[in-house]
Design an enzyme around this catalytic site. Sequence first.
Site, PDB file in Angstrom:
ATOM      1  N   ASP A   7       0.818  -1.228   0.000  1.00 20.53           N
ATOM      2  CA  ASP A   7       0.000   0.000   0.000  1.00 20.53           C
ATOM      3  C   ASP A   7       0.846   1.271   0.000  1.00 20.53           C
ATOM      4  OD1 ASP A   7      -2.384  -1.642   0.356  1.00 20.53           O
ATOM      5  OD2 ASP A   7      -1.725  -1.868   2.427  1.00 20.53           O
TER       6      ASP A   7
ATOM      7  N   ASN B 257      -4.841 -10.347  -4.912  1.00 15.38           N
ATOM      8  CA  ASN B 257      -4.805  -9.796  -3.549  1.00 15.38           C
ATOM      9  C   ASN B 257      -4.170  -8.412  -3.541  1.00 15.38           C
ATOM     10  OD1 ASN B 257      -2.337 -10.972  -4.285  1.00 15.38           O
ATOM     11  ND2 ASN B 257      -1.767 -11.478  -2.203  1.00 15.38           N
TER      12      ASN B 257
ATOM     13  N   HIS C 175      -4.059  -1.892  -6.799  1.00 16.23           N
ATOM     14  CA  HIS C 175      -3.311  -0.736  -7.298  1.00 16.23           C
ATOM     15  C   HIS C 175      -4.284   0.334  -7.779  1.00 16.23           C
ATOM     16  CE1 HIS C 175       0.510  -3.345  -8.082  1.00 16.23           C
ATOM     17  NE2 HIS C 175       0.156  -3.283  -6.828  1.00 16.23           N
ATOM     18  N   THR C 176      -4.262   1.475  -7.120  1.00 18.13           N
ATOM     19  CA  THR C 176      -5.202   2.553  -7.419  1.00 18.13           C
ATOM     20  C   THR C 176      -4.541   3.612  -8.286  1.00 18.13           C
ATOM     21  OG1 THR C 176      -6.278   2.179  -5.284  1.00 18.13           O
ATOM     22  CG2 THR C 176      -6.766   4.249  -6.404  1.00 18.13           C
TER      23      THR C 176
ATOM     24  N   THR D 142       2.912 -12.635   2.811  1.00 20.60           N
ATOM     25  CA  THR D 142       2.173 -13.146   1.662  1.00 20.60           C
ATOM     26  C   THR D 142       2.861 -14.425   1.191  1.00 20.60           C
ATOM     27  OG1 THR D 142       1.088 -12.465  -0.395  1.00 20.60           O
ATOM     28  CG2 THR D 142       3.417 -11.843  -0.132  1.00 20.60           C
TER      29      THR D 142
ATOM     30  N   ALA E 243      -7.574  -1.122  -0.913  1.00 20.30           N
ATOM     31  CA  ALA E 243      -8.239  -1.092  -2.221  1.00 20.30           C
ATOM     32  C   ALA E 243      -8.858  -2.438  -2.559  1.00 20.30           C
ATOM     33  CB  ALA E 243      -7.234  -0.689  -3.300  1.00 20.30           C
TER      34      ALA E 243
ATOM     35  N   LYS F 278       2.930  10.140  -0.580  1.00 22.98           N
ATOM     36  CA  LYS F 278       2.029  10.624   0.472  1.00 22.98           C
ATOM     37  C   LYS F 278       2.702  11.583   1.456  1.00 22.98           C
ATOM     38  CE  LYS F 278      -1.785   7.457   0.337  1.00 22.98           C
ATOM     39  NZ  LYS F 278      -2.799   6.768   1.136  1.00 22.98           N
TER      40      LYS F 278
END
EC number: 6.3.4.4
Length: 432
Positions: A14, A39, A42-43, A240, A300, A332
């Site tokens: 993320d 899983n 991606h935005t 993962t 997402a 960010k």
Amino acid sequence: MGNNVVVLGTQWGDEGKGKIVDLLTERAKYVVRYQGGHNAGHTLVINGEKTVLHLIPSGILRENVTSIIGNGVVLSPSALMKEMKELEDRGIPVRERLLLSEACPLILDYHVALDNAREKARGAKAIGTTGRGIGPAYEDKVARRGLRVGDLFDKETFAEKLKEVMEYHNFQLVNYYKVEAVDYQKVLDDTMAVADILTSMVVDVSDLLDQARQRGDFVMFEGAQGTLLDIDHGTYPYVTSSNTTAGGVATGSGLGPRYVDYVLGILKAYSTRVGAGPFPTELFDETGEFLCKQGNEYGATTGRRRRTGWLDTVAVRRAVQLNSLSGFCLTKLDVLDGLKEVKLCVAYRMPDGREVTTTPLAADDWKGVEPIYETMPGWSESTFGVKDRSGLPQAALNYIKRIEELTGVPIDIISTGPDRTETMILRDPFDA
């Protein structure tokens, strides 16, 4: 000049990889997914329009880019068809732009059933998977009983293999987990309905990438999740099921490892994590809530609220080691706007009082770890949408410089908003 550029996350996922991949693919001819499955989330925000991709590479929105799903990806036919339809309904000719490796393992309904049954059985010790069958599909691959995209070329043999593997898994579901068996005929019918679509997109990915290398084409390799979730190097078992580090590029796509030219690590200006597992800098106060709200920290893929905390440079240094990072993209930064002070974790205090500057290896070894912080002044000015380094507040520049000093890696790109235009490229990976 770097022809083969890898973009991957340096934290727990993320970090904002999708936007950066989309931005950099302006110069790429191919974009390759090499691990994970649907899983991932991606935005992308382009001209104010939001697109969330889970399985298809982020380059799919580019007209002159070919997107490739490599053999390291576990592929859900139903998830792929759903994503393709959503894009095609918006006028994007997915089938003209997307190619698949025939060696991609398939995720089918029984993998999802196993994933959810296991998480339920773990109770309070649940790992926090997305429940999409990723782990069980990778298990089948390693156990050499998995069905792959290439198996769909021979439908009769596929049906026989499916029957055999479903008998094995249904026995577990019914007798061990005490849940209903998955219907064989439905799985077969659903898969056969899309078999020809999948096989029509199959290509020899390793050969294609080698030919691209010889021509000097630009290729972008798009990572999913993050370094600290790597099956081997992450906070095991809260990880993962694939190799999220740069080493996964070679095994998950067929590109020779010597041909990776530049590795870009996506680094969020603070830390987040979804699901269970160690997180030394996690905040449970109003600052943690502020980061969640300002950063819109909801998954997402799952919609789950992400855990939030200060940037952990100890953990990030591990990512630097594992990936031999060439540079960072800091994302960010604008989320920190308005905080009176910002903190960086520079070391850990272990339960026995020792101070260490490297991460523990197993999840149990993280218990009782306390972060040691360096506190810096925050900034009140807005950094949102700033497109030139000179427009950043001095305190933000100091924060950026300190991250570079603590990690030993230059910040080559700074993202100040979700749109692809809200980005400063200080050094282009394809020119590095």
